[in-house]
Every structure is written in C-alpha cells, then in structure tokens.
Design an enzyme around this catalytic site. Structure first.
Site, mmCIF file in Angstrom:
data_model
loop_
_atom_site.group_PDB
_atom_site.id
_atom_site.type_symbol
_atom_site.label_atom_id
_atom_site.label_comp_id
_atom_site.label_asym_id
_atom_site.label_seq_id
_atom_site.Cartn_x
_atom_site.Cartn_y
_atom_site.Cartn_z
ATOM 1 N N SER A 171 43.015 68.589 51.613
ATOM 2 C CA SER A 171 42.248 67.864 50.539
ATOM 3 C C SER A 171 42.962 67.141 49.218
ATOM 4 C CB SER A 171 41.093 68.815 50.141
ATOM 5 O OG SER A 171 40.231 68.402 49.423
ATOM 6 N N GLY A 172 42.362 66.684 48.229
ATOM 7 C CA GLY A 172 42.664 66.164 46.969
ATOM 8 C C GLY A 172 42.300 64.870 46.651
ATOM 9 N N TRP A 179 38.634 68.318 54.624
ATOM 10 C CA TRP A 179 38.587 69.816 54.437
ATOM 11 C C TRP A 179 37.225 70.548 55.036
ATOM 12 C CZ3 TRP A 179 34.639 71.565 51.273
ATOM 13 C CH2 TRP A 179 33.910 70.388 50.295
ATOM 14 N N ASP A 228 30.792 60.299 45.325
ATOM 15 C CA ASP A 228 31.471 61.652 45.770
ATOM 16 C C ASP A 228 30.648 62.302 46.715
ATOM 17 O OD1 ASP A 228 33.317 63.460 45.566
ATOM 18 O OD2 ASP A 228 32.407 64.787 44.049
ATOM 19 N N ARG A 256 25.577 65.434 52.694
ATOM 20 C CA ARG A 256 25.270 65.746 51.359
ATOM 21 C C ARG A 256 25.050 64.547 50.482
ATOM 22 N NH1 ARG A 256 30.983 67.096 47.932
ATOM 23 N NH2 ARG A 256 30.247 66.892 45.844
ATOM 24 N N TRP A 297 13.415 78.171 46.525
ATOM 25 C CA TRP A 297 14.130 79.155 45.949
ATOM 26 C C TRP A 297 13.754 79.076 44.298
ATOM 27 C CZ3 TRP A 297 15.360 82.458 49.415
ATOM 28 C CH2 TRP A 297 15.914 82.268 50.765
#
Length: 427
Positions: free
Chosen positions: A88-89, A140, A201, A228, A352
């Site tokens: 990752s990075g 990752w 992102d 995501r 929740w």
C-alpha cells in the site's frame, strides 16, 4: 538480519517484536501460516517469517520501497507453496503490485503489476505510459482462493493521483477492480472494474466472497463483493461476467451501468473547485472489515455507511500529483444490510444508532449473525429477519470479524475489542 526481541517458554506462548525502520503504522491485518512457519508484513516494508513454535525469526525480506512511501499491512495468504503479499501507499503516485514469495526463502516467485506497461492489454485505458507507471492500485485487501478453479481473487486499490484525475483520463485499468489471477504464475485470467476512473478514493479492496448459488435457474460458481463505492456485484467467478449490479446504499455518482454491468461515472460528480455533493463519502459505503454470506438464508451481510460529503479539487494542473483534492463535512448513517444475492435487493436493514466504526461480521448455521455496533456492543441477530437477540457491552470498538469454533462439545464465539479478546459460549 535486524535485531529482534523474542520471549518464549516451552509449551507456552511467545512474544516477538520487529524493530521498525519507520513507515506508515496504520496497523496490521493478520498473519499467514504454512507448516511450522508464521508470516506477517510490517509497516517498514518487510515480510517476516517466524518459527511457529518459539517465535524465532527465520528471515525477513523487503517487499516494497520505504523511501517511496510504500508500506505493508495486509495478512499474507498461503496458497499451496506460495506466500501471497500485497502493498500500500497513496502519497507519491507509485504503482501497485502483488507478489508470490517462496515460503522457505522469501524470494520472489512471480510479480503482477496492477498498472499495465505500454502495449499490454489495459494500457489503452491510460493516456500514456507515464500515467500508468505512476497509477497506484495498491493491493492491501483480502485475497480469496478457489481451489477447484485454482484462481485467486483480489480487489485492487484506487488510482493515483488519488482525487485529481485530469492527468489520467480513461478507465485506468486495473485499478479499482476485481481480478482473478493464476496463483502458480501470477497471470491475469479476468477482471471486472466496479469504479472506472475513480476520483473519490474508493479503493476496491473489500473482501471477495465465493459460493455456489442459483441465478436464472442455473447453479453457478459465484463471487460477490459489496464495494466501497456503494454498489453490490455478483459475478460468475469462472469468467468475471456480472450477473447482478445494484446499489446497496443510495448513491449519486453513477449515471447507470454499461453492457458489462459496470457503473458509468457521472462527470458532474467529480470533485469541483466550488465543491460537488457526492454519496458515498471518502470513507465509502463499506471498507476492509469482512462481510459474511449465509447459504441457508441466501443473504449477503455487510456493515454499511450511507453518507454524503462535499468533494473539492485544489490541483487543476494538467499533470496533478499526490492527492489534489479531498472531501469535507456531510451527513451519514450506519446500517447492517442483508442483501438477496439473486437480485441485489435489501431483504432487511438494521440501523445502528450513533456515529462511528463498523465491525466485521460472522454468520453461522444456527441462523445467527454476529456484529459489533457503534457503542461497543457485541450483538447477535436473527440472520433471516435481522431481529436483535442479545448483546454484551465490550467497552471498546469491534473492527475485526468474530470467529467461532467447537471444543470439547462446546461452541465458542471469540471477538476482539480494542486490545482485549472476549470468548462466549453458545448454549
């Protein structure tokens, strides 16, 4: 070899400390075990092998370049005689890759680059070779292995520069994708891209879940992922063909889906100088904590976030670098979603109360679903209906997935909260 601190007693536990050279210490997502050896990645870019018996180091090998601000946090996965590792990075516009290492020596067996070189399939989705060579796509996330098809499935990270996409026009393969690789050679078998030309992102490192199920009256080998970006996909895992493409929380960034079942990004929802209201936010509708699938109920469960935020861009250069933008503020709610895998429809939703993290999930054959809530409770729900059955306050955040096992005729459920581990017996 670097120094180490290892404490062990015969027949009991041991403790090992890896002396760090630096790096981004976001955490460690687990270990892999092969025979008598244990493997883990370190933030300073090492793959370390220890003796499972006493914790003594056998070797450590570099798997990424700390000077380029790579780091390593994923749990290695063992497939046959391969130790599979990712990196990752996101800060220096560096290429993502995935490797197989020899379990005895740590040497490279094969290397797969997320970013294709000039002339290779997928390179046409980048404006030029330079953009691809600095295109991100970190690895990752969790790797899933199918022994019958001898394929490994993994999600790849977001492209780079992370938010400012002007210098990388195109879909940017194979970033923000689900890919199937041959574990013996590292060769790409198929791909599917949930987020073409991502500018938010939304890495695609969520857990690929494999199972068999009925679609259109046919029994198929399936792969599901709650991404995501807020979309749920069911793929034929033999070829990557999309069978179901549907939102599992309400989003507004896509205009629809294309012939391949991939969302079509709406250019109006890219980050703007004066802001653009987008759902989901940078945290995403889901992240790395694992979902779960129950073959008895036919439901795929994921802890999800429905959120809006305003996305800004502050680097309008033709060749932006680094991030070049971000999001700010907004509204959010936290849900446990039960998704019918055949249709993508939400069977039930449990909200929740409050604001905060989301745990990994566990479903069992006893029609139970276990989760951690925002208030530090460990909760058991009816898997078919979503009805809460009991809870225990652990006074800490649950981000991992619970596990269950049987010992001496008793079923146990174990979960971690902060730095404590709790065990429950099922009666």
């Amino acid at each position: 070899m670097c120094g180490q601190s290892t404490r062990a007693r015969a027949g009991s536990s041991w403790h090992h400390v890896h002396p760090s050279k630096g790096g981004i210490h976001l955490g460690n997502r687990g270990v892999g075990i092969y025979g008598n050896w244990l493997y883990f990645e370190t933030p300073d870019c090492d793959l370390v092998s220890l003796s499972l018996k006493d914790g003594k180091e056998r070797w450590h090998k570099s798997i990424c370049d700390l000077d380029q601000m790579y780091y390593a946090s994923v749990a290695p996965v063992i497939v046959k005689n391969h130790v599979l590792v990712g990196v990752s990075g996101d800060d220096l516009d560096i290429p993502g890759y995935f490797e197989s290492r020899d379990p005895e020596t740590g040497d490279v067996q094969w290397h797969w680059s997320v970013n294709p070189k000039k002339g290779e399939p997928g390179s046409e989705t980048w404006p030029n070779a330079e953009a691809s060579e600095h295109g991100g796509g970190m690895t990752w996330g969790t790797t899933t292995y199918d022994p019958e098809l001898n394929l490994i499935y993994l999600g790849t990270g977001n492209p780079q520069p992370v938010v400012a996409g002007k210098g990388r026009r195109g879909d940017n393969l194979y970033t923000a994708s689900i890919v199937a690789l041959n574990p013996d050679t590292g060769k790409l078998v198929w791909y599917f891209q949930p987020s073409p030309h991502d500018t938010h992102d939304w890495d695609n490192i969520e857990v690929p879940v494999i199972y068999e199920g009925m679609i259109d009256g046919r029994k198929r080998k399936l792969l599901s992922m709650a991404c995501r970006n807020g979309w749920f996909f069911v793929l034929d895992r033999t070829n990557g063909k999309a069978l179901v493409s549907k939102e599992y929380v309400r989003t507004n960034w896509a205009k629809g889906i294309d012939a391949k079942g991939q969302p079509i990004p709406d250019p109006a929802k890219e980050p703007q100088i004066d802001g653009s209201l987008v759902s989901p936010d940078q945290g995403g509708a889901a992240n790395w904590p694992p979902p779960t699938f129950d073959p008895d109920t036919g439901l795929f469960y994921v802890n999800a976030t429905r959120a809006y935020s305003v996305w800004y861009i502050y680097d309008m250069d033709d060749k932006p670098e680094g991030w070049g933008g971000t999001d700010r503020g907004g509204w959010s709610e936290y849900l446990l979603q039960a998704i019918d895998y055949k249709t993508g429809n939400i069977k039930w939703s449990h909200k929740w109360e409050g604001f905060g993290g989301r745990s990994g999930l566990l479903s069992t054959a006893g029609n139970l679903l276990f989760a951690g809530d925002i208030a530090g409770n460990f909760v058991a729900l009816n898997a078919a209906m979503g009805t809460p059955l009991w809870h225990a306050n652990l006074s800490g955040s649950v981000s991992n997935a619970p596990i269950t096992y049987e010992l001496d005729g008793m079923q146990y459920v174990v979960v971690a909260a902060n730095d404590l581990v709790f065990g429950f017996t099922m009666h």
